[in-house]
Design an enzyme around this catalytic site. Sequence first.
Site: not given
Length: 487
Positions: A79, A146
């Site tokens: 991400d 994350e």
Amino acid sequence: MSKEILSLEPKAIWENFYSLTQIPRPSKHEDAIQDFMLKFGQDLGLETIKDATGNIIIKKPATAGMENRKCVVMQGHLDMVPQKNADTDHDFEKDPITAIIDGDWVTAQGTTLGADNGMGVAAAMAVLQSKDIAHGPIEALFTADEETGMTGAFGLEPGILNADILLNMDSEDEGELYVGCAGGIDANISLKYKEEKLDKGYVAHKLYMKGLKGGHSGMEIILGRGNSNKLLFRFLRYATKNFKMKLAAVDGGSLRNAIPRESFAVVAVPEKYNEKFLAAVAEFEATYKAELSAVEPDLAFFAEATDTPKNVFKKKYQKKLINAIYACPNGVIRMSDDMPGLVETSLNLARVVSENGVVIIQALLRSSVNSAKDDLGQMVASTFELAGAKVKLEGQYPGWKPNMDSPILKTMQEVYNNKYGKIPEIKAIHAGLECGLLGAVYPNWDMISFGPTIRYPHSPDEKVKVDTVIKFWDFLVESLKNIPVKE
């Protein structure tokens, strides 16, 4: 314009990074990138797994003659932080990132670039694709979400990986090896408020606190940049006391792990105070610029006339909110005693937004000392509980304690010295690398973190230095060739 980065070296990384820029992958919206990575591994004929949390794992056997080496996990997160300038039209859930070459750097047009952690992911992809890089057994771990909670690292199950060594490729200074990181806590706060009708005789304004640099709330908290929420509420307290200002709405900051760059408020003041109010806005802008001139050259604080709101905060709720935000700690709380120049404990007051009778406040607390982290959490809770707010301290994750006797640290120091004629700097980082969580699941792992030079992550100024990508790649390849023999 994005395709111009395909001309850069090493092509193995930039081609993969280009592919990543074309797939929207903001945190919490990662289905497309997960599907892409699944197909990527399967098309290579490699064992490819998607676990229940959304992590993608791709396993590649050792090359000939390297079967006796320790197994290595190459790890990065899929991400990216979705941040854009106010004047940039971009939908992070639909639009690709437009990457451009700007001198010695690659950046993006008005948005975050996604080099955090696209560079690490692209490098791991390049190794998986390679046919001429010598390496032992490899397991590539691409974690989910994350940036907004380390969800993938939290959800990783024991037993699915067989590695001995973790190479985390989520650091942001080439020539530095990271051996420790801070842990964190999310403070999620809700403060209910009641409204009343605004009396006649008031003039309404929208206040703008803009032009701040923002940035990563761990890596760049040490730079002393302005926090738009704290600056805005500093003025709101003054205007309430001196001009009987009424607050109608506030919307400040965006993501908990980004230093807030912009904050806005709709306020009303009695007509008789209007000129003095506007003069005070200009005075505060001058004060802020004087105080922060070295770090915030583009700071702007101003008011624009707006439609008069029907309702405003009742006086006691306005007072509680403003006092709590103004009193809340923010920025660097303590520096490390063990590692000079390293922040030990910090707080980022990231988000303040009012809607439907509730003000939502979000902060991210970091520390490499667990007791200090807990103490700061209670300090924040005390501040807001005094105002009648509900406070939840959650999403806690551990730090990563440095191991200066680490075998992979010694190996990579030697490799770097042999290749570049100097010993890389050994550092810990005031940010939430996934190593702490991953090491808790796989305590046998010998861990290290490194990467190319990235500046201003989590902000639209994010950029990666081109020549450091070359060194990062060469260092990774050479390190894989020199992974120790399994005992």
